[in-house]
Design an enzyme around this catalytic site. Structure first.
Site, short mmCIF file in Angstrom:
data_model
loop_
_atom_site.label_atom_id
_atom_site.label_comp_id
_atom_site.label_asym_id
_atom_site.label_seq_id
_atom_site.Cartn_x
_atom_site.Cartn_y
_atom_site.Cartn_z
N TRP A 1 1.00 2.63 5.89
CA TRP A 1 0.15 1.71 6.65
C TRP A 1 0.78 0.32 6.72
CZ3 TRP A 1 -2.58 4.95 9.07
CH2 TRP A 1 -3.10 6.07 8.42
N SER B 1 -6.30 0.36 -2.61
CA SER B 1 -7.23 -0.55 -3.29
C SER B 1 -6.85 -0.81 -4.74
CB SER B 1 -8.65 0.02 -3.20
OG SER B 1 -9.09 0.03 -1.86
N GLN C 1 -36.39 -8.93 26.90
CA GLN C 1 -36.53 -9.39 25.51
C GLN C 1 -35.50 -8.75 24.59
OE1 GLN C 1 -40.38 -9.06 23.75
NE2 GLN C 1 -41.23 -10.73 24.96
N GLU D 1 -6.20 -5.05 4.10
CA GLU D 1 -6.28 -6.33 3.36
C GLU D 1 -7.54 -6.39 2.50
OE1 GLU D 1 -3.91 -8.65 3.54
OE2 GLU D 1 -2.77 -7.93 5.26
N THR E 1 0.83 -1.21 0.00
CA THR E 1 0.00 0.00 0.00
C THR E 1 0.87 1.25 0.00
OG1 THR E 1 -1.85 -1.08 1.08
CG2 THR E 1 -1.66 1.28 1.42
N ASP F 1 -22.23 -1.27 23.44
CA ASP F 1 -23.45 -0.58 23.83
C ASP F 1 -24.14 -1.30 24.98
OD1 ASP F 1 -25.55 1.49 23.15
OD2 ASP F 1 -26.72 -0.35 23.00
#
Lengths: 387, 263
Positions: A166, A142, A283, A367, A136, A340
């Protein structure tokens, strides 16, 4: 009773060989004993636990599928299980092992000369040498075919110019597998740490993979002898096939992160009392836990069959893409939802889901981004590349 | 010197233990089993003795248990044992340590070369009984030292000095070999079996012995009788004493006297 705790809801354990189970359990124990006690501190302080590199090497986790050089010669499912267990610890620790095994040892073993193999493979397996993989570039990852790093032939040497970004393990690497454009197309070079004109710089201020080193590599008229070129690696297909190896491991690793988040969320839900009842009696919470279990179970079965296909030599890279896409997305969604469910405490580094969620933001990008994997599968369906 | 190290496969201490509804035992379906961590000290000690000394000819690992117990043996072989003995028969009741000791003693007596040093954990974490090691030493008519925390084997390999913790002090025991030691935590730190060694361990020889070779003494079957197993009773709710410190103390003392009846 199905195992909802580890979890292994569909008894995938029974589909594994004794070798595979024993490898998994050995690595799981290592992660429990050695990784989990230190990893939140490493993450918080942006520190790669270098001591783990040696310990992983002693355990045989580097290049474990390779047959020679003192490596274990395991099958692909066992390799996947190693990645799963390491990522129950942390994506950064798994990334270290992924890069060393799939992106450095794999290409040297596959395309390297005998001298290159003898020089690097035993040292890489023992973590006496660390490797990194330079594909990269700062302008994007990409579309690696448009890479700007170039190597020009000069007598028996190559002159390398350009930059990579990176790069996991970049600044600690003794050898960098660098891909560059040449007059004959893309070629791979082994760039050694003290090569003149070769410098690295760590990328600071990351919110993700903080227990892993990420660097930039710079090549300023680096003179690389032709003996440091991977002799049989030709074209973009070579680095891409390295990525297929690494993506395979990631598809497994992400399951580990998801399992760790699910466990912490479900334990918390059974202990935390809200409005007079444990959270797990509500629930809404049950639906969320059930959905996590559904997605983990699907990911586990997907990864196992992917591994079996790879062991039989029948794997197609688009299958790896689908698995990486599915499993990392699954893990990221579960990590966020588990964060959360943990409420306010869930924002602390003491709880694993937020660390995994932040790590997985990298894992879903590196990747091959999620979109790239969707388009690889799309191309497989339609025959048309829509990148 | 030949060393025998005994390893039992036990439930992982991190596993959640489920009791069978009829309380006849624990539910082993999906239960993660590991080599006993105290027995692993024995394996590690054996391997370290070999690394330090030139006279350790062979390390043999022995386990009693079903087919699955071969996994524990394989860990021992991967850590450095040279060969295995697997005593595998449904008649070998794993909850009866006296019976197990008598069976293991028979297996050891079949080995013609004999062992100089026998090692096992001070107890196994499944039963927490600790009877096995001393009983085995009795059956073999050799000395035993329990819960060893320090060890020096003499240069000629004929005797040793072992240290063990006792109430408020450390006891030093001098003894000749052959002998059996049970190992306490802290003497050695077990290594992880590396993955290459786990693969190589498959190729090491393992002798399997069954009730065709080893007799189960019926009189020992009553030595330990397993009645039932039950999960621990749930803890009663905590009672919080509230108010000013002086009143809280009074109330606490009253509760300890009148309700808990401990003062």
């Amino acid at each position: 009773m199905p195992n909802t705790q580890s979890p292994d809801f569909f008894d995938i354990n029974s589909l594994l060989s004794e070798d595979e189970r024993q490898v998994r359990d050995t690595v799981a124990r290592f992660v429990d004993d050695r990784v989990l006690p230190i990893i939140s501190d490493c993450f918080e302080n942006e520190k790669f636990p270098m001591e783990l590199a040696t310990e992983m090497a002693e355990l045989g986790l580097l290049g474990p599928t390779i047959q020679d050089f003192g490596c274990a010669g395991l099958n692909q499912v066992a390799y996947g299980l190693i990645m799963q267990e390491l990522e129950q610890g942390d994506s950064g620790v798994r990334s270290f092992a992924s890069v060393q095994s799939s992106l450095v040892m794999y290409p040297i073993n596959r395309w390297g000369s005998d001298e290159q193999k003898q020089r690097w493979m035993p040292a890489l397996a023992k973590a006496e040498a660390i490797g990194c993989f330079g594909l990269t570039e700062p302008d994007g990852g990409s579309d690696p075919g448009t890479m700007k790093t170039i190597a020009k032939k000069d007598g028996n040497d190559w002159i390398l110019n350009g930059a990579k970004m990176w790069i996991t393990n970049g600044s600690i690497a003794d050898v960098s597998v660098v891909w560059a454009n040449t007059d004959q197309g893309i070629r791979g070079f082994l760039v050694e740490k003290d090569t003149k004109g070769y410098t690295t710089r760590d990328i600071p201020h990351k919110f993700s993979l903080r227990a892993s080193i990420t660097s930039e590599l710079f090549f300023d008229n680096c003179r690389i002898p032709d003996t440091n070129r991977l002799p049989t690696a030709e074209g973009l297909s070579s680095p891409l096939s390295c990525l297929t190896q690494a993506r395979f491991g990631i598809a497994w690793g992400a399951i580990g992160a998801a399992m760790a988040c699910y466990r912490e969320a479900s334990e918390f839900a059974s202990e935390r009392i809200l409005f007079g009842k444990p959270l797990s009696h509500k629930q809404q919470v049950q639906v969320r836990l059930a959905d996590m279990l559904r997605r983990i179970t699907t990911g586990q079965l997907l990864a196992l069959q992917l591994g079996r296909l790879k062991d039989e030599g029948r794997i197609h890279h688009s299958q790896v893409s689908l698995a990486k896409w599915n499993n990392v997305r699954m893990a990221l969604d579960i990590a966020r939802d588990a964060r959360d469910l943990l409420g306010a405490g869930g924002i602390s580094v003491e709880c694993c889901p937020i660390r995994h969620a932040m790590n997985l933001e990298s894992v879903i990008t590196y990747e091959g981004t999620e979109t790239i994997h969707q388009l690889i599968v799309g191309r497989e369906i339609t025959g048309v590349a829509a990148f | 010197m030949r060393i025998l190290t005994i390893v039992k496969q036990v439930p992982d201490s991190n596993a959640t233990i489920k009791v069978k509804p009829d309380e006849s035992g624990i539910d082993s379906a999906g239960l993660k089993l590991v080599p006993d961590p105290f027995d692993e000290f024995g394996i590690e000690l054996a391997v370290q003795l070999r690394e330090k000394r030139g006279d350790v000819e062979e390390i043999v690992a022995l386990t009693v248990g079903p087919d699955k117990a071969a996994e524990a043996l394989r860990v021992a072989l991967a850590m450095g044992a040279d060969k295995g003995m697997h005593l595998n028969d449904g008649a070998f009741d794993l909850t009866n340590e006296l019976l197990l000791a008598s069976i293991v003693a028979q297996a050891i007596k079949r080995d013609e070369a004999g062992f100089d040093l026998l090692l096992c954990g001070k107890y196994n974490i499944d039963l927490d009984s600790g009877a096995f090691g001393p009983a085995l030493a009795e059956y073999l008519d050799i000395p035993h030292v329990g819960a060893v925390t320090g060890l020096d084997v003499s240069e000629d390999g004929k005797s040793f000095e072992a240290r063990r913790r006792i109430e408020g002090a450390e006891e030093v025991v001098e003894c000749g070999l052959p002998a059996l030691l049970t190992i306490e935590k802290g003497l050695v730190e077990p290594r992880y079996p590396s993955l290459p060694n786990l693969m190589k361990a498959k190729k090491k020889p393992v002798d399997v012995l069954t009730s065709a070779e080893l007799q189960t003494d019926e009189s020992l079957q009553v030595a330990t009788q397993f009645q039932s197993v039950a999960p621990p009773a749930p803890k009663p709710d905590c009672k919080f004493v509230e108010g000013e410190p002086e009143d809280m103390v009074k109330e606490l003392v009253r509760l300890l006297r009148e309700e808990a009846k401990v003062v």
